[in-house]
Write a protein that holds these residues in place. Structure first.
Motif, PDB file in Angstrom:
ATOM      1  N   SER A 255       0.753  -1.230   0.250  1.00 29.69           N
ATOM      2  CA  SER A 255      -0.077   0.002  -0.157  1.00 29.69           C
ATOM      3  C   SER A 255       0.930   1.464   0.133  1.00 29.69           C
ATOM      4  CB  SER A 255      -1.057  -0.078   1.239  1.00 29.69           C
ATOM      5  OG  SER A 255      -0.166  -0.103   2.264  1.00 29.69           O
ATOM      6  N   LYS A 289      -6.325   1.731  -5.135  1.00 34.41           N
ATOM      7  CA  LYS A 289      -7.818   1.594  -5.051  1.00 34.41           C
ATOM      8  C   LYS A 289      -8.248   2.340  -3.730  1.00 34.41           C
ATOM      9  CE  LYS A 289      -9.105  -2.603  -7.400  1.00 34.41           C
ATOM     10  NZ  LYS A 289      -7.881  -3.244  -7.869  1.00 34.41           N
ATOM     11  N   HIS A 290      -7.342   2.207  -2.529  1.00 30.06           N
ATOM     12  CA  HIS A 290      -7.451   2.936  -1.416  1.00 30.06           C
ATOM     13  C   HIS A 290      -6.499   3.867  -1.081  1.00 30.06           C
ATOM     14  CE1 HIS A 290     -10.726  -0.201  -0.774  1.00 30.06           C
ATOM     15  NE2 HIS A 290      -9.805  -0.891  -1.173  1.00 30.06           N
ATOM     16  N   ASP A 292      -4.907   4.809   1.319  1.00 33.31           N
ATOM     17  CA  ASP A 292      -4.677   4.138   2.818  1.00 33.31           C
ATOM     18  C   ASP A 292      -3.237   3.382   2.598  1.00 33.31           C
ATOM     19  OD1 ASP A 292      -4.743   3.567   5.671  1.00 33.31           O
ATOM     20  OD2 ASP A 292      -5.912   1.731   4.946  1.00 33.31           O
TER      21      ASP A 292
END
Length: 533
Positions: A255, A289-290, A292
């Protein structure tokens, strides 16, 4: 005689006193220590003016490179680490010495084998050429950093005070760079995007906890395209706890857009290392996508690092060619003398010339001063000098001029000065932010030479000089040296203070209201608790 009264510090930490880390009164008032707040800086309201006692049996420090392998036991009389870590080849008690076989938890068979194993795992690391300045997290007794000198690499090693008794003190006594610091609730005292590589062996740091904020702090200080070398048990062991940590770490690094370059196993030491690379563009961040961990807000200054709370966010990578961090620095040693590509002529340098010219003039000035004056004219025996600090470093010219002798220099950039610390790192040198109105995060008796160029006349406007000179006396080893260049009026004041501390003044010279002073610390300490001088 000089109007100064000196007393010994009356503190429980005795000969190991670090004022901002041993402030028991402040630590007692903490409501929470889950982020190691008790290991962070809590400076006394009034900077201390007392003197730290010298441990009984203290001897002149062993010279580098012999000091890498052994130090006098009485200089750092702590045995807990030898008892706990003896089987891992960290440190052993051998008669009147503490000896360092060169091992560590992850490299029982010696640091050099482990250093070469890392380069074989990823040849692009190119120790001492592409990779020059690294951060070693949770360094133990810093044998990794101590042996990297053979590969022309400078390691900024750090560990919390007293997590393993006196580990940072051992490192410094051996002549290896280290500071007492913790990854707690605040940023580390370094600018963003400056370390070529970050290393963490067997570190039990909960990287994946609280949104990954500690790993995000490493991301802040790591150069785009730089590597993170992690050789902890989750990389190569299959115990349930390790497997869980590996899963969480994998999720977090993906991420954060870190690419897992390689995982290699070192058969000799039975350990493995995972090597990640920080991205050089923002493409991956934009495709997530996020959001985060989230991207940092636009007004979050990535270089602000003096008492700045940690943020669990990602700073964008610079992409404009003229921005710092958009390109990798020149290979070492070329990078030490070349002005960084991002210093442009439209910017004014610290001394008023266009920035690249200012940088070059500063380097020429320090090369001249060091060869013509410091090497011969100050009565300093440089073979006894290993740990050096430049208390007001500007471009790091003083450190650059010393690059061919066997010393290392901690370049201190003052928090109320222009932020030149990124330039120092770009040159393949290192340092940290500090405010000399407070105590420095190092043990007593850990530097052989302190250098202060036009520091005290500036400091005087903000704080009293007596505590600063008491701090100089705390940091310098008995027999160590102090070089001060400043306005003549301030030099006179400092000379009086040093004489009252029984330092030997080797040289004072003044011309046109400017002067230089060179002094050497004795092993004098007040016998009663109020020795005036």
């Amino acid at each position: 005689m000089y109007g100064y009264t000196w007393e010994l510090c009356n503190v429980t930490s005795g000969a190991d006193y670090i004022p901002c880390l041993d402030n028991e009164k402040a630590i007692k008032t903490l409501h929470y220590t889950g982020h190691f707040e008790h290991r962070e800086r809590h400076c006394p309201e009034d900077a201390p003016t007392c003197l730290v006692p010298i441990p009984p049996g203290y001897k002149k420090t062993i010279e580098w490179p012999k000091s890498r392998d052994k130090i006098w036991y009485h200089n750092v009389p702590h045995t807990k680490l030898a008892e706990v870590k003896g089987h891992q080849n960290w440190v052993k008690v051998t008669g009147e010495f503490l000896t360092f076989p060169g091992g560590g938890t992850q490299f029982i068979h010696g640091a050099l084998h482990y250093i070469d194993f890392i380069q074989q795992s990823l040849p692009k690391i190119a120790w001492g050429k592409r990779t020059r300045v690294i951060l070693d997290v949770g360094c133990g007794v810093a044998s990794f950093g101590g042996y990297l000198f053979e590969r022309d690499v400078l390691a900024m090693s750090f560990a919390p005070k007293d997590e393993h008794e006196a580990q940072v003190q051992f490192a410094l006594e051996r002549g290896i760079p280290a500071i007492s610091a913790v990854m707690g609730s605040q940023r580390l005292p370094f600018p963003s995007r400056v370390f070529d590589l970050v290393h963490c062996a067997r570190c039990r740091v909960p990287w994946h906890a609280e949104g990954g904020r500690l790993l995000l702090e490493l991301n802040r200080v790591l150069r785009p395209g730089g590597y993170f070398v992690w050789s902890a048990t989750p990389v190569y062991q299959k115990l349930p706890e390790d497997v869980e940590i590996w899963k969480a770490m994998s999720k977090l690094t993906i991420s954060m857009c870190w690419e897992l370059f390689t995982i290699k196993k070192d058969r000799l030491n039975s350990v493995g290392a995972a090597i990640y690379r920080k991205p050089t563009s923002n493409d991956c961040y934009e495709q997530r996508k996020h959001n985060d961990p989230p991207m940092c807000k636009g007004d979050d200054d990535a270089n602000a690092a003096w008492y700045v709370p940690l943020q669990a966010c990602i700073h964008r990578v610079p992409t404009e060619e003229v921005e710092r961090g958009a390109k990798w620095p020149e290979e070492w040693p070329t990078r030490v003398h070349k002005p960084p590509y991002w210093l442009n002529s439209s910017q004014k340098g610290i001394y008023g010339k266009p920035a690249p010219e200012d940088f070059a003039t500063d380097y020429e000035h320090w090369k001249r001063v060091v060869t013509k004056s410091y090497m011969t004219g100050l009565g300093i025996s440089w073979s006894n000098v290993r740990n050096v600090m430049d208390m007001r470093a500007v471009y790091g010219g003083f450190a650059a001029a010393l690059k061919d002798i066997k010393v290392w220099v901690m370049n201190v950039v003052n928090v109320d000065s222009p932020d030149t610390l990124p330039i120092i790192y770009e040159r393949g040198l290192f340092g940290m932010y500090h405010d000399w109105c407070e105590s420095f995060s190092t043990y007593p008796r850990t530097y052989d030479l302190l250098h202060a160029d036009h520091l005290f006349s500036r400091l005087k406007k903000r704080c009293k000089l007596v505590p600063v000179i008491a701090e100089v006396d705390r940091i310098v080893r008995p027999g160590g040296k102090f070089i001060v260049r400043d306005e003549s009026s301030v030099l006179g004041e400092i000379e009086n203070m040093l004489k009252s501390l029984h330092w030997e003044i080797h040289l004072t010279f003044s011309k046109d209201q400017e002067g230089i002073l060179s002094a050497q610390k004795s092993d004098w300490r007040p016998t009663t608790n109020s020795a005036s001088s």
